[in-house]
Design an enzyme around this catalytic site. Structure first.
Site, PDB file in Angstrom:
ATOM      1  CD  GLU A   1      -2.526   5.425   6.610  1.00 22.67           C
ATOM      2  OE1 GLU A   1      -2.768   5.411   6.023  1.00 22.67           O
ATOM      3  OE2 GLU A   1      -2.148   4.391   7.579  1.00 22.67           O
TER       4      GLU A   1
ATOM      5  N   GLY B   1       2.571   2.278  11.139  1.00 27.64           N
ATOM      6  CA  GLY B   1       3.403   3.541  10.938  1.00 27.64           C
ATOM      7  C   GLY B   1       4.563   3.934  12.297  1.00 27.64           C
TER       8      GLY B   1
ATOM      9  CD  GLU C   1      -3.262  -2.421   7.523  1.00 27.68           C
ATOM     10  OE1 GLU C   1      -2.619  -2.729   6.806  1.00 27.68           O
ATOM     11  OE2 GLU C   1      -3.680  -1.437   7.616  1.00 27.68           O
TER      12      GLU C   1
ATOM     13  CG  HIS D   1      -6.360   1.230   5.367  1.00 26.61           C
ATOM     14  ND1 HIS D   1      -5.474   2.662   6.156  1.00 26.61           N
ATOM     15  CD2 HIS D   1      -4.483   0.680   5.503  1.00 26.61           C
ATOM     16  CE1 HIS D   1      -4.271   2.447   6.950  1.00 26.61           C
ATOM     17  NE2 HIS D   1      -3.478   1.416   6.027  1.00 26.61           N
TER      18      HIS D   1
ATOM     19  CG  ASN E   1      -1.846   1.257   1.849  1.00 29.59           C
ATOM     20  OD1 ASN E   1      -1.800   2.139   0.333  1.00 29.59           O
ATOM     21  ND2 ASN E   1      -2.325   1.507   2.845  1.00 29.59           N
TER      22      ASN E   1
ATOM     23  CE  LYS F   1      -0.061   3.315   4.692  1.00 28.76           C
ATOM     24  NZ  LYS F   1      -0.159   3.286   6.273  1.00 28.76           N
TER      25      LYS F   1
ATOM     26  CB  SER G   1       5.838  -1.636  11.882  1.00 26.65           C
ATOM     27  OG  SER G   1       5.122  -0.771  12.385  1.00 26.65           O
TER      28      SER G   1
END
Ligand code: 13P
Length: 253
Positions: free
Chosen positions: A94, A170, A164, A92, A9, A11, A210
């Site tokens: 985000e 991240g 996730e 996701h 991904n 992003k 990560s």
């Protein structure tokens, strides 16, 4: 047998030239046998990556559930289908956080993706406070119940699930193999309750957060971890190459 999948991904990263270069590098990687590789570039680069990617699949990071209309700035699942895009990320964290996407809205997206023959990678996962208060299994189960488990078995078979944990995305703080396996086994057991053993055994459940060359082997060796959805490490060809390599998958298996 369920597919082993490594998905990058990207992003909202990379210039056009960088995306072209990374796409070329990923496409030329030595991919372990039986491992499917996907990349999810920024929407602007999807078409071009698709034209050049012959060994890996290219998906979109997002799409809107309505087919067409006055939805400024959006791209629809129908348009993705028209353009030959075969996979999409849905749910996701985000998008849930910054764009306020609810479980109910994600359900609409999932239905739209499937209606257009696009493979959904459905992302789920808990924030840190939920991990710490111990209700993470219930939290993720609810995400699946409210967005995914309305599907019938034939539709569900198309779905890839990506767990996730938000606290691992991240942050450099990966879930331990035990934490990942606990959640993945639970997800598979809920899929089994809903759709039966055969479908559960054939569902790919990816880990994301990560994941990198230093921890991928122990994560991918878990019985119920079928690969990874990779952020940061997918932007560095040398790191992504390790994640898709045969050795990362075989030594511990
Ligand atoms: P990182 O690998 O950068 O933690 O990102 C994971 C992720 O969000 C993939 O979708």
């Amino acid at each position: 047998m369920r597919s082993k999948i490594v998905a990058g991904n990207w992003k909202m990263n990379l210039s056009q030239a960088q995306a072209q270069e990374l796409c070329r590098e990923v496409n030329n990687m030595n991919i372990g046998s039986g491992i499917e590789v996907y990349i999810f570039p920024p929407m602007l680069y999807v078409n071009e990556c698709q034209m050049h990617a012959t060994h890996v699949k290219v998906g979109a990071q997002n799409a809107y559930p309505k087919d067409s209309g006055a939805y400024t700035g959006e791209v629809s699942m129908w348009q993705l289908q028209e353009a030959g895009v075969t996979a999409v990320l849905i749910g996701h964290s985000e998008r849930r956080e910054y764009f306020r996407e609810s479980n109910a809205f994600l359900k609409e997206k999932l239905d739209a993706a499937l209606a257009h023959g696009i493979k959904p990678f459905f992302c789920c996962g808990e924030p840190l406070e939920i991990r710490e208060n111990g209700t993470f299994l219930e939290y993720v189960k609810q995400q699946l119940e409210e967005s995914v488990f309305h599907l019938d078995g034939a539709a569900f078979k198309q779905v890839v699930i990506a767990y996730e944990p938000i606290w691992a995305i991240g942050t450099g703080k990966t879930a331990s193999a035990e934490q990942a396996e606990e959640m993945h086994a639970a997800i598979r057991s809920w899929v089994e309750e809903q759709y039966g053993k055969e479908i559960a055994e054939n569902t790919s459940i990816l880990y994301g957060g990560s994941c990198n060359p230093g921890n991928a082997q122990s994560l991918f060796a878990c019985e119920n971890v079928d690969g990874g959805l990779i952020g940061g490490a997918s932007l560095k060809a040398s790191e992504f190459a390790v994640l898709v390599a045969e050795e990362t998958w075989t030594i511990l298996n």
